[in-house]
Scaffold this motif. Structure first.
Motif, PDB file in Angstrom:
ATOM      1  N   ALA A 130     -61.827 110.012  75.450  1.00 16.42           N
ATOM      2  CA  ALA A 130     -61.259 110.134  76.545  1.00 16.42           C
ATOM      3  C   ALA A 130     -60.202 108.944  77.044  1.00 16.42           C
ATOM      4  CB  ALA A 130     -62.263 109.896  77.797  1.00 16.42           C
ATOM      5  N   VAL A 131     -60.224 108.162  75.961  1.00 19.87           N
ATOM      6  CA  VAL A 131     -59.240 106.977  76.211  1.00 19.87           C
ATOM      7  C   VAL A 131     -58.318 106.624  75.009  1.00 19.87           C
ATOM      8  CG1 VAL A 131     -60.535 106.052  78.034  1.00 19.87           C
ATOM      9  CG2 VAL A 131     -61.075 105.190  75.734  1.00 19.87           C
ATOM     10  N   VAL A 132     -58.742 107.093  73.971  1.00 20.48           N
ATOM     11  CA  VAL A 132     -58.063 106.763  72.545  1.00 20.48           C
ATOM     12  C   VAL A 132     -57.327 108.295  72.290  1.00 20.48           C
ATOM     13  CG1 VAL A 132     -58.082 106.329  70.218  1.00 20.48           C
ATOM     14  CG2 VAL A 132     -59.698 105.396  71.612  1.00 20.48           C
ATOM     15  N   ASP A 133     -55.817 107.919  72.169  1.00 19.37           N
ATOM     16  CA  ASP A 133     -54.917 109.061  72.039  1.00 19.37           C
ATOM     17  C   ASP A 133     -54.561 108.941  70.519  1.00 19.37           C
ATOM     18  OD1 ASP A 133     -52.817 110.975  72.797  1.00 19.37           O
ATOM     19  OD2 ASP A 133     -51.431 109.463  71.844  1.00 19.37           O
ATOM     20  N   ARG A 134     -54.249 108.271  69.921  1.00 14.25           N
ATOM     21  CA  ARG A 134     -54.153 108.100  68.483  1.00 14.25           C
ATOM     22  C   ARG A 134     -53.778 106.957  67.658  1.00 14.25           C
ATOM     23  NH1 ARG A 134     -48.914 111.702  69.019  1.00 14.25           N
ATOM     24  NH2 ARG A 134     -50.064 112.000  70.778  1.00 14.25           N
ATOM     25  N   GLY A 135     -54.059 106.828  66.504  1.00 15.71           N
ATOM     26  CA  GLY A 135     -53.748 105.643  65.563  1.00 15.71           C
ATOM     27  C   GLY A 135     -52.856 105.730  64.414  1.00 15.71           C
ATOM     28  N   PHE A 136     -52.078 104.812  64.295  1.00 15.96           N
ATOM     29  CA  PHE A 136     -50.975 104.649  63.125  1.00 15.96           C
ATOM     30  C   PHE A 136     -51.487 103.523  62.146  1.00 15.96           C
ATOM     31  CE2 PHE A 136     -48.919 106.086  66.915  1.00 15.96           C
ATOM     32  CZ  PHE A 136     -48.158 107.303  66.590  1.00 15.96           C
ATOM     33  N   VAL A 137     -51.893 104.202  61.049  1.00 14.31           N
ATOM     34  CA  VAL A 137     -51.905 103.197  59.902  1.00 14.31           C
ATOM     35  C   VAL A 137     -50.667 103.226  59.259  1.00 14.31           C
ATOM     36  CG1 VAL A 137     -53.108 102.503  57.744  1.00 14.31           C
ATOM     37  CG2 VAL A 137     -54.192 103.520  59.930  1.00 14.31           C
ATOM     38  N   THR A 138     -49.855 102.263  59.256  1.00  9.79           N
ATOM     39  CA  THR A 138     -48.456 101.882  58.650  1.00  9.79           C
ATOM     40  C   THR A 138     -48.517 100.945  57.734  1.00  9.79           C
ATOM     41  OG1 THR A 138     -47.774 100.751  60.516  1.00  9.79           O
ATOM     42  CG2 THR A 138     -47.361 103.152  60.537  1.00  9.79           C
ATOM     43  N   TYR A 139     -49.056 101.081  56.540  1.00 13.08           N
ATOM     44  CA  TYR A 139     -49.367  99.937  55.712  1.00 13.08           C
ATOM     45  C   TYR A 139     -48.058  99.567  54.992  1.00 13.08           C
ATOM     46  CZ  TYR A 139     -52.635  97.175  53.254  1.00 13.08           C
ATOM     47  OH  TYR A 139     -53.640  95.838  52.833  1.00 13.08           O
ATOM     48  N   SER A 140     -47.137 100.594  54.573  1.00 13.16           N
ATOM     49  CA  SER A 140     -45.915 100.355  53.866  1.00 13.16           C
ATOM     50  C   SER A 140     -44.822 100.209  54.969  1.00 13.16           C
ATOM     51  CB  SER A 140     -45.624 101.477  52.744  1.00 13.16           C
ATOM     52  OG  SER A 140     -45.246 102.706  53.781  1.00 13.16           O
ATOM     53  N   LEU A 167     -45.972 103.381  71.421  1.00 14.15           N
ATOM     54  CA  LEU A 167     -46.089 103.951  72.739  1.00 14.15           C
ATOM     55  C   LEU A 167     -45.088 105.021  72.847  1.00 14.15           C
ATOM     56  CD1 LEU A 167     -45.999 100.595  75.175  1.00 14.15           C
ATOM     57  CD2 LEU A 167     -47.627 102.504  74.835  1.00 14.15           C
ATOM     58  N   THR A 168     -43.889 105.032  72.081  1.00 11.33           N
ATOM     59  CA  THR A 168     -42.923 106.107  72.088  1.00 11.33           C
ATOM     60  C   THR A 168     -43.524 107.363  71.613  1.00 11.33           C
ATOM     61  OG1 THR A 168     -41.165 104.361  72.349  1.00 11.33           O
ATOM     62  CG2 THR A 168     -40.582 106.841  71.383  1.00 11.33           C
ATOM     63  N   ALA A 169     -44.165 107.131  70.231  1.00 10.77           N
ATOM     64  CA  ALA A 169     -44.747 108.358  69.497  1.00 10.77           C
ATOM     65  C   ALA A 169     -46.283 108.848  70.024  1.00 10.77           C
ATOM     66  CB  ALA A 169     -44.857 107.832  68.212  1.00 10.77           C
ATOM     67  N   SER A 170     -46.610 108.326  71.223  1.00 12.42           N
ATOM     68  CA  SER A 170     -47.821 108.681  71.572  1.00 12.42           C
ATOM     69  C   SER A 170     -47.888 109.123  73.145  1.00 12.42           C
ATOM     70  CB  SER A 170     -48.951 107.582  71.482  1.00 12.42           C
ATOM     71  OG  SER A 170     -48.674 106.615  72.335  1.00 12.42           O
ATOM     72  N   ARG A 171     -48.957 109.424  73.869  1.00 10.08           N
ATOM     73  CA  ARG A 171     -49.124 109.665  75.196  1.00 10.08           C
ATOM     74  C   ARG A 171     -49.949 108.372  75.749  1.00 10.08           C
ATOM     75  NH1 ARG A 171     -51.214 115.981  74.979  1.00 10.08           N
ATOM     76  NH2 ARG A 171     -48.913 116.946  74.349  1.00 10.08           N
ATOM     77  N   ALA A 172     -50.017 107.437  75.015  1.00 10.56           N
ATOM     78  CA  ALA A 172     -50.729 106.305  75.352  1.00 10.56           C
ATOM     79  C   ALA A 172     -50.005 105.642  76.660  1.00 10.56           C
ATOM     80  CB  ALA A 172     -51.047 105.453  74.399  1.00 10.56           C
ATOM     81  N   ASP A 173     -50.883 104.943  77.510  1.00  9.72           N
ATOM     82  CA  ASP A 173     -50.514 103.974  78.516  1.00  9.72           C
ATOM     83  C   ASP A 173     -50.345 102.454  78.051  1.00  9.72           C
ATOM     84  OD1 ASP A 173     -50.294 106.053  80.593  1.00  9.72           O
ATOM     85  OD2 ASP A 173     -52.477 105.851  80.234  1.00  9.72           O
ATOM     86  N   VAL A 174     -51.183 102.329  76.965  1.00 12.03           N
ATOM     87  CA  VAL A 174     -51.378 100.858  76.231  1.00 12.03           C
ATOM     88  C   VAL A 174     -51.395 101.112  74.804  1.00 12.03           C
ATOM     89  CG1 VAL A 174     -53.635 100.804  76.837  1.00 12.03           C
ATOM     90  CG2 VAL A 174     -52.222  98.561  76.696  1.00 12.03           C
ATOM     91  N   ALA A 175     -50.742 100.073  74.173  1.00 15.39           N
ATOM     92  CA  ALA A 175     -51.087 100.146  72.519  1.00 15.39           C
ATOM     93  C   ALA A 175     -51.018  98.570  72.026  1.00 15.39           C
ATOM     94  CB  ALA A 175     -49.826 100.773  71.872  1.00 15.39           C
ATOM     95  N   ALA A 225     -53.205 103.641  72.112  1.00 12.15           N
ATOM     96  CA  ALA A 225     -52.875 103.701  70.565  1.00 12.15           C
ATOM     97  C   ALA A 225     -52.861 102.669  69.924  1.00 12.15           C
ATOM     98  CB  ALA A 225     -51.499 104.497  70.646  1.00 12.15           C
ATOM     99  N   THR A 226     -53.116 102.858  68.535  1.00  8.12           N
ATOM    100  CA  THR A 226     -53.274 101.450  67.726  1.00  8.12           C
ATOM    101  C   THR A 226     -51.961 101.883  66.769  1.00  8.12           C
ATOM    102  OG1 THR A 226     -54.510 102.541  66.295  1.00  8.12           O
ATOM    103  CG2 THR A 226     -55.315 101.036  68.141  1.00  8.12           C
ATOM    104  N   ALA A 227     -51.201 100.628  66.099  1.00 10.18           N
ATOM    105  CA  ALA A 227     -50.413 100.725  65.140  1.00 10.18           C
ATOM    106  C   ALA A 227     -50.884  99.486  64.157  1.00 10.18           C
ATOM    107  CB  ALA A 227     -49.173 100.351  65.692  1.00 10.18           C
TER     108      ALA A 227
END
Length: 142
Positions: A25-35, A69-77, A3-5
């Motif tokens: 297969a390896v990217v769960d999600r990304g968060f763009v948190t500009y504000s 990590l908390t808001a995703s199913r990712a093993d690494v972020a 996951a990315t933030a």
């Protein structure tokens, strides 16, 4: 899964990862948190952290990666927050300052404070993507 933030890179890290065929297969999600509101709402960065240290800080980057990590199913972020410019810098936090954190579910958290200098917005963002990807690999382990 990863996951990315992202703040100052605005989704470029997720874009780089998903450029690769089969990345679903390896990217769960990304968060763009500009504000700051987005950082608090989506990643649970505390208002106290933002007030005490600012959005561009070690503490915020670490809370961002933990929140991803908390808001995703990712093993690494990986999380990034910085000042890409051309404005927004100060003597304490100049243009080109970026905080990057990477973490995994085993409890390992990495942090780097990068001072790329005032090399231009695009160059700062691309340099941040490269460092973030290196740290993501490092956090993922062997």
């Amino acid at each position: 899964m990863a996951a990315t933030a992202e703040s100052c890179t605005g989704g470029l890290i997720a874009a780089a990862l998903t450029e690769i065929a089969g990345s679903s297969a390896v990217v769960d999600r990304g968060f763009v948190t500009y504000s700051n509101d987005a950082k608090m709402q989506l990643l649970k960065v505390s208002e106290e952290t933002l007030a005490a240290h600012g959005a561009v800080s070690r503490q915020t980057a670490i809370e961002m990666v933990e929140g991803a990590l908390t808001a995703s199913r990712a093993d690494v972020a990986v999380a990034v927050t910085g000042i890409a410019g051309p404005g927004g810098g100060s003597a304490e936090k100049p243009v080109g300052l970026v905080h990057i954190a990477a973490a995994n579910r085993n409890g390992a958290t990495l942090h780097r404070e990068m001072r790329y200098g005032d090399i231009g917005r695009q160059a700062i963002r691309l340099a941040t993507v490269l460092t973030a990807l290196e740290m993501l690999i490092e956090a993922a382990g062997p």
